[in-house]
Design a protein around this motif. Structure first.
Motif, PDB file in Angstrom:
ATOM      1  N   LEU A  88      -5.931  21.610   3.057  1.00 39.11           N
ATOM      2  CA  LEU A  88      -6.444  22.072   1.762  1.00 39.11           C
ATOM      3  C   LEU A  88      -5.314  22.615   0.879  1.00 39.11           C
ATOM      4  CD1 LEU A  88      -9.746  23.830   2.898  1.00 39.11           C
ATOM      5  CD2 LEU A  88      -9.507  21.621   1.737  1.00 39.11           C
ATOM      6  N   GLU A  89      -4.372  23.308   1.483  1.00 42.31           N
ATOM      7  CA  GLU A  89      -3.241  23.839   0.727  1.00 42.31           C
ATOM      8  C   GLU A  89      -2.390  22.716   0.168  1.00 42.31           C
ATOM      9  OE1 GLU A  89      -0.474  26.251  -1.102  1.00 42.31           O
ATOM     10  OE2 GLU A  89      -2.525  26.677  -0.389  1.00 42.31           O
ATOM     11  N   ALA A  90      -2.199  21.675   0.982  1.00 44.41           N
ATOM     12  CA  ALA A  90      -1.431  20.524   0.510  1.00 44.41           C
ATOM     13  C   ALA A  90      -2.131  19.823  -0.646  1.00 44.41           C
ATOM     14  CB  ALA A  90      -1.214  19.556   1.670  1.00 44.41           C
ATOM     15  N   GLU A  95      -2.626  18.602  -6.529  1.00 47.65           N
ATOM     16  CA  GLU A  95      -3.365  18.671  -7.789  1.00 47.65           C
ATOM     17  C   GLU A  95      -2.560  19.386  -8.876  1.00 47.65           C
ATOM     18  OE1 GLU A  95      -7.064  20.490  -6.864  1.00 47.65           O
ATOM     19  OE2 GLU A  95      -7.962  18.663  -6.046  1.00 47.65           O
ATOM     20  N   GLU A  96      -1.851  20.458  -8.522  1.00 51.34           N
ATOM     21  CA  GLU A  96      -1.044  21.200  -9.506  1.00 51.34           C
ATOM     22  C   GLU A  96       0.070  20.315 -10.060  1.00 51.34           C
ATOM     23  OE1 GLU A  96       0.349  24.710  -7.629  1.00 51.34           O
ATOM     24  OE2 GLU A  96      -1.571  25.796  -7.800  1.00 51.34           O
ATOM     25  N   VAL A  97       0.731  19.587  -9.164  1.00 47.03           N
ATOM     26  CA  VAL A  97       1.815  18.701  -9.603  1.00 47.03           C
ATOM     27  C   VAL A  97       1.258  17.602 -10.496  1.00 47.03           C
ATOM     28  CG1 VAL A  97       3.551  17.041  -8.842  1.00 47.03           C
ATOM     29  CG2 VAL A  97       3.242  19.198  -7.603  1.00 47.03           C
ATOM     30  N   ALA A  98       0.096  17.071 -10.127  1.00 48.06           N
ATOM     31  CA  ALA A  98      -0.512  15.998 -10.919  1.00 48.06           C
ATOM     32  C   ALA A  98      -0.913  16.495 -12.313  1.00 48.06           C
ATOM     33  CB  ALA A  98      -1.728  15.436 -10.183  1.00 48.06           C
ATOM     34  N   MET A  99      -1.485  17.698 -12.356  1.00 48.27           N
ATOM     35  CA  MET A  99      -1.896  18.256 -13.643  1.00 48.27           C
ATOM     36  C   MET A  99      -0.678  18.483 -14.534  1.00 48.27           C
ATOM     37  SD  MET A  99      -4.897  20.950 -12.526  1.00 48.27           S
ATOM     38  CE  MET A  99      -4.987  21.588 -14.201  1.00 48.27           C
ATOM     39  N   ALA A 100       0.403  18.982 -13.948  1.00 50.89           N
ATOM     40  CA  ALA A 100       1.625  19.225 -14.726  1.00 50.89           C
ATOM     41  C   ALA A 100       2.190  17.923 -15.281  1.00 50.89           C
ATOM     42  CB  ALA A 100       2.658  19.928 -13.854  1.00 50.89           C
ATOM     43  N   ALA A 101       1.937  16.844 -14.557  1.00 47.47           N
ATOM     44  CA  ALA A 101       2.440  15.547 -15.004  1.00 47.47           C
ATOM     45  C   ALA A 101       1.443  14.822 -15.898  1.00 47.47           C
ATOM     46  CB  ALA A 101       2.779  14.693 -13.800  1.00 47.47           C
ATOM     47  N   GLY A 102       0.284  15.457 -16.122  1.00 47.13           N
ATOM     48  CA  GLY A 102      -0.739  14.840 -16.958  1.00 47.13           C
ATOM     49  C   GLY A 102      -1.509  13.756 -16.265  1.00 47.13           C
ATOM     50  N   VAL A 103      -1.532  13.812 -14.976  1.00 47.15           N
ATOM     51  CA  VAL A 103      -2.264  12.804 -14.188  1.00 47.15           C
ATOM     52  C   VAL A 103      -3.569  13.417 -13.714  1.00 47.15           C
ATOM     53  CG1 VAL A 103      -2.249  11.327 -12.151  1.00 47.15           C
ATOM     54  CG2 VAL A 103      -0.138  11.697 -13.445  1.00 47.15           C
ATOM     55  N   SER A 104      -4.639  12.717 -13.907  1.00 44.87           N
ATOM     56  CA  SER A 104      -5.954  13.208 -13.487  1.00 44.87           C
ATOM     57  C   SER A 104      -6.316  12.618 -12.131  1.00 44.87           C
ATOM     58  CB  SER A 104      -7.015  12.806 -14.530  1.00 44.87           C
ATOM     59  OG  SER A 104      -8.290  13.236 -14.099  1.00 44.87           O
ATOM     60  N   LEU A 105      -6.666  13.468 -11.188  1.00 42.67           N
ATOM     61  CA  LEU A 105      -7.028  13.030  -9.836  1.00 42.67           C
ATOM     62  C   LEU A 105      -8.532  13.170  -9.626  1.00 42.67           C
ATOM     63  CD1 LEU A 105      -4.194  14.717  -7.741  1.00 42.67           C
ATOM     64  CD2 LEU A 105      -4.310  12.347  -8.528  1.00 42.67           C
TER      65      LEU A 105
END
Length: 296
Positions: A88-90, A95-105
């Protein structure tokens, strides 16, 4: 009734999740030799089997094998809290890295989380060896009973053969006793002829020495004791064949005594009929001894 040392039995059984197969066999031996091939992780099983076999058997080389199989089951499922927390931590970090890059998961489902290696563990159920041992020992009683029945059936067949051979020996001893009377007259004639020849060529004979030589000849050729002992051995053999416990050792010793008397009879015979009877006695005794080797 005597029992044979030759026997075989097999059987199968099951108690979930186990199934098994038995194979029990034996051949002749001087004593009781038990060879067991059973799973060693079932506490007390081998001891219980040895106790049952020792109680039931007197002699024989006995081999017992048990093949045990376990049905595979799914077992219980449990979450590994440590692995789940790490997973869950991973996912949060991803998700944080994806959001910072503007990628929606797409949000992960519970099934996808459970599919992560190590999150869910399958724990095998622990086997109850005490219950399994009890089931195996109870099932073995049926196999052992079948095994003992075969040894008893073989023993009955042996009893018929040995009784017939003892009867044959008894008949031959009776023939030897009858032949002894005819031999006595023949030997007396031969002895008188030999004495006449000696006395004709000797001017003076020591009467004491002559009596001693005659007595020695009589002793060397007398088979009365041998025939009496053979009759006694026949009676002993009949008695042993009527017993119910292990008598193989006693019968084997008795065969040695039979053979000793037959050899002496042959060496003392000095008569064609007695020699023939003695040789036939030895043949029957040898045949009987072969059969006795398989008596418990």
């Amino acid at each position: 009734m005597i029992k044979s040392m030759t026997g075989f039995a097999s059987g199968t059984g099951e108690t979930a999740p186990f199934s098994w197969g038995w194979e029990l066999r034996s051949v002749n031996a001087k004593g009781l030799d038990l060879r067991l091939r059973v799973p060693d992780w079932i506490d007390g099983l081998e001891v219980g089997l040895r106790t049952a076999l020792t109680r039931a058997l007197g002699r024989g080389s006995v081999s017992l094998s048990l093949k045990l199989a376990r049905e595979e089951t799914a077992g219980a499922m449990a979450l590994n809290a440590g692995v789940l927390s790490s997973a869950l931590e991973a996912m949060r970090q991803i998700e944080e890295v994806a959001m910072a890059a503007g990628v929606s998961l797409t949000p992960a489902t519970a099934a996808e989380v459970l599919a992560i290696k190590g999150v869910v563990e399958t724990r095998a159920t622990e086997d109850d060896t005490a219950a399994l041992r009890t089931a195996l020992l109870a099932d073995f009683e049926t196999v052992l009973a079948q095994f003992l029945k075969m040894r008893a059936d073989e023993g009955r067949a042996l009893h018929v053969i040995l009784t017939r051979q003892v009867d044959h020996i008894s008949d031959l001893v009776a023939q030897a006793q009858a032949a002894t009377a005819a031999r006595r007259e023949e030997m007396e004639r031969a002895l008188r002829t030999a004495l006449d020849k000696v006395l004709a060529n000797v001017a003076e004979m020591d009467e004491a020495r002559l009596a001693q030589e005659l007595a020695l000849i009589v002793v060397k050729t007398d088979i009365t004791e041998e025939l009496d002992r053979l009759n006694a051995h026949v009676a002993a053999a009949r008695a042993l064949l009527g017993e119910t416990g292990p008598v193989g050792r006693k019968l084997d010793f008795l065969m040695q005594e039979f053979n000793r008397e037959a050899n002496t009879l042959c060496s003392k015979s000095q008569n064609a009929d007695l020699t023939r009877i003695g040789l036939e006695l030895k043949t029957v005794i040898d045949q009987m001894r072969e059969q006795v080797q398989n008596v418990e």
